[in-house]
Design an enzyme around this catalytic site. Structure first.
Site, PDB file in Angstrom:
ATOM      1  N   HIS A 102       0.734  -1.238  -0.112  1.00 11.44           N
ATOM      2  CA  HIS A 102       0.038  -0.130  -0.139  1.00 11.44           C
ATOM      3  C   HIS A 102       0.780   1.144   0.000  1.00 11.44           C
ATOM      4  CE1 HIS A 102      -4.209  -1.608   1.044  1.00 11.44           C
ATOM      5  NE2 HIS A 102      -3.590  -2.525   0.281  1.00 11.44           N
ATOM      6  N   HIS A 289      -1.946 -12.396  -2.185  1.00 12.22           N
ATOM      7  CA  HIS A 289      -3.066 -12.996  -1.483  1.00 12.22           C
ATOM      8  C   HIS A 289      -2.484 -14.600  -1.177  1.00 12.22           C
ATOM      9  CE1 HIS A 289      -6.329  -9.960  -2.955  1.00 12.22           C
ATOM     10  NE2 HIS A 289      -5.245  -9.565  -2.329  1.00 12.22           N
TER      11      HIS A 289
END
Length: 757
Positions: A102, A289
């Site tokens: 992020h 993920h």
């Protein structure tokens, strides 16, 4: 002595602070004039905000770093679970990967802004974005390590390195790591994140398509709506996120509508805008993920305000969670509750095993967010904080996009069948993600810099020849002066080469000589026909010089900059000032195969106020685009001002247009632009209702004297810029103007010379 605190009949009323209000609470210029030109954007990140001082050299400090010890400490931290914020599955790896992702993932190729390079995740708005919930805790977990190593490791580097070590500690082999990110000490003000006034809004960037995330009770028809909207909607440039406060896409689907195909279209658009192709996109999503989980233990109304809105006692932490313990199994971040794999703390191919191994049906998280559960599946997924529990496999809408989009599916199935290629693709894509805004390899620091040269790094060849000396430069200058090229040709060509530089992601600039290559050689702003004439002439000068015996050579990239300096010197001499424009050789010429045409396309200026150019159809006022261009060039307001004044009288306008050429001595480096702009004998009026072009007429006779654009007139209109223009219009300003112009010109010509730092 009398106690001054004692009350008396004369002092019975409460003592009041004489300063009831501060400037912070007052009405500001921006409140009165919301469209005021943001000249202040050119004065960010000054030494006044930097506690380390202007002499601090981060590269030197980084060389002192015990890098191996730092990595050992980071490895130890991964499994050192803290009671105040327990680690999921006993390992902080997933949290630190998300933090690094992020931080880097705000980058967008359109203007090069965002990214991990400045450590901006520490400041608003990023520290309070809805997509960054709980990353405040991740940075606090890192604080003891940052404290230990001090200024030898920047926050910007540490955040990315923590993500790398997290991957390595869970069995993944990374591609490498480069340090060199220098911290800033205040929020970037120049980044356009969108105009929405609500978190998770998307009504402006998509033209009133979305107003924020919603969770309809009945999703019947929602897929059709999402598909229709995502087919037709166009994301505003240069944005690379679908909603205010998100890094990329809404994981529930467009506008919260759970349609994997519509989600795929959003994913493709947003990842492309940060320079990722389809294979890199699949690798990043599936690789990221593979680890960790999302958090949605309860509805979002249990969560308090973000860090910037928090109370003093929260000490910069935000999103206080009132549900249960507020942490561990009671954590709320995105509102989604998904653990993707059976091995959330170990690298595996489980993501694809689950993606293709189950059929999926829509469900909701405990927080009410749309997600997908595997049909007819056993509970095989570990619980993050209770080893005795197992959970059903879950996926996000954005995960299923990798199965149901035909292009993504093909790539995903290939990775499923070839886990070694998946691992390599993820390693490379992760390195690109976390290093995309660092610029050329010469800026990379540390022992883990990869040896392989990658095309997205905009490589340039190493210097393999003897550089020219002062005597050679005199001879070359003479050849250039005798070549028949005019001052405007020399100056405009050098400017076209160097002014592509972006201080945001350190791309562009004169090094590499890519002005001679596609796509830059064909950009409208670079006047391809004139450019070909200039380059052909300079190539002849280069060939003649390089034909001499020995190893001494000059690159075309160097010669273009040198020729621009010759033009400036000639123009200064015409103004009565003899000087030498600084020039440092050492640029090399890149090859076309070292140049990714699609990656360089976003560097094309749709407006360059320095050349009085605006591409047709541009709706943003050109003076605002000038500020944006100047900020990318790292110019101050005085530098921008003096460059405009000089380039106008040197004839650098695209197409040779006379707008803003307020002189009858074209080619003389005079301060005539400022003198004539500020002449009260001239009255200005717009030529049309669009107010792009203006005429300046004699107040007495009405005779036409000049024409000027918005960029020209703003230096007399805007109070800050007029104050600067007045300095250069003064009777005693001619020599100062010339020397300031040369200094600013030289700065632009050398912006990409990181090898000189």
């Amino acid at each position: 002595m009398r106690d001054m605190r004692a009350s008396s009949p004369e002092t019975t009323s409460a003592v009041k602070c004489p300063f009831n209000k501060t400037a912070v609470e007052g009405t500001h210029n921006k409140d009165w004039w919301p469209n005021q030109l943001r000249v202040d954007l050119l004065h960010q990140h000054s030494n006044k905000s930097n506690p380390l001082g202007e002499t601090f050299d981060y590269a030197k400090e980084f060389q002192k770093l015990d890098y191996a010890a730092l990595k050992r400490d980071l490895h130890a931290l991964m499994t050192d679970s803290q009671d105040w914020w327990p680690a999921d599955f006993g390992h902080y790896g997933g949290l630190f990967i998300r933090m690094a992702w992020h931080s880097a993932g705000t980058y967008r190729i359109g203007d090069g802004r965002g990214g991990a390079g400045r450590g901006q995740q520490r400041f608003a708005p990023l520290n309070s974005w809805p997509d960054n919930v709980s990353l405040d805790k991740a940075r606090r977990l890192l604080w003891p390590i940052k404290k230990k190593y001090g200024q030898q490791i920047s926050w910007a580097d540490l955040i990315v390195l923590a993500g790398n070590v997290a991957l390595e500690s869970m069995g993944f082999k990374t591609f490498g790591f480069a340090g060199g990110r220098v911290d800033t000490w205040e929020p970037d003000q120049d980044v356009y994140w969108g105009r929405e006034m609500t978190w998770l809004g998307g009504d402006v960037r998509y033209g009133a398509v979305s107003e924020g995330v919603h969770h309809p009770d009945e999703h019947r028809g929602a897929k059709e709506k999402a598909s229709k909207n995502s087919d037709s909607r166009v994301l505003e440039n240069p944005l690379a996120a679908v909603q205010m406060g998100l890094i990329y896409v809404n994981p529930e689907g467009p506008d919260g509508c759970p349609d994997p195909l519509a989600s795929a279209r959003d994913i493709r658009e947003t990842f492309a805008r940060m320079a990722m192709n389809d294979e890199e996109t699949v690798a990043l999503i599936a690789g990221g993920h593979t680890f960790g989980k999302t958090h949605g233990a309860a509805p979002a109304d249990n969560v308090g305000p973000e860090p910037e809105a928090g109370e003093l006692e929260q000490q910069g932490l935000g999103w206080h969670n009132r549900f249960g313990s507020g942490k561990a199994g009671d954590t709320i971040t995105s509102g989604l509750e998904v653990t993707w794999t059976k091995t959330p703390t170990q690298w595996s191919n489980d993501f694809f095993e689950h993606l293709f191994g189950y059929e999926w049906e829509l469900t909701k998280s405990p927080a009410g967010a749309y997600q997908w559960v595997a049909k007819d599946a056993a509970a095989t997924i570990p619980h993050a904080h209770d080893p005795s529990k197992k959970l059903l496999p879950m996926m996000l809408t954005s995960d299923l996009a990798l199965r149901f989009d035909p292009v993504y599916e093909k790539i995903s199935r290939h990775f499923h069948a070839h886990p070694d290629q998946f691992a390599d693709a993820f390693a490379r894509a992760w390195f690109k993600l976390t290093h995309r805004d660092m610029g050329p390899r010469v800026r990379y620091l540390g022992p883990e810099v990869p040896a392989e040269e990658l095309i997205w790094q905009d490589p340039v060849p190493k210097v393999s020849h003897v550089l020219v000396d002062a005597q050679d430069l005199l001879a070359l200058k003479h050849k250039i002066s005798a070549s028949g090229l005019g001052i405007s040709q020399l100056v405009s060509t050098a400017w076209a080469s160097a002014s592509t530089f972006r201080g945001s992601d350190k791309r562009g600039g004169a090094n590499g000589g890519r002005l001679c290559l596609a796509p830059q050689s064909q950009w409208e702003v670079n006047q391809p026909q004139q450019l070909s004439v200039v380059l052909e002439t300079l190539r002849r000068v280069q060939a003649e010089f390089n034909a001499q015996a020995g190893d001494k050579r000059i690159s075309l990239a160097d010669l273009i900059v040198l020729a621009g300096g010759v033009g400036v010197e000639q123009a200064a001499k015409r103004a009565g000032i003899v000087l030498e424009v600084p020039f440092v050789p050492g640029r090399t010429d890149a090859l076309q195969e070292q140049t990714d045409v699609s990656s360089f396309a976003p560097l094309e200026p749709f407006a360059d106020g320095f050349r009085n150019y605006v591409k047709e159809g541009c709706v943003v006022p050109s003076e605002h685009l000038l500020i944006d261009r100047a900020q990318l060039l790292t110019l101050t307001a005085p530098e921008m001002t003096v460059l405009i004044g000089g380039l106008r009288v040197l004839g650098a306008n695209v197409g040779g247009v006379k707008h803003g050429v307020f002189t009858d001595r074209l080619g003389t480096l005079s301060n005539d632009f400022f003198i004539n702009l500020l002449d009260m004998g001239t009255e200005w009026a717009p030529v049309s209702k669009e107010r792009h072009l203006f005429e300046g007429r004699d107040r007495r006779t009405g005779a036409l004297k000049w024409t000027g654009t918005r960029v020209d007139l703003v230096f007399g209109s805007n109070s800050l810029l007029r104050a600067l223009a007045e300095v250069y219009a003064a009777v005693d300003a001619q020599e100062k103007f010339v020397r300031d112009f040369v200094a600013a010109w030289s700065k632009v010509m050398h912006l990409d010379r990181f090898d000189l730092v």
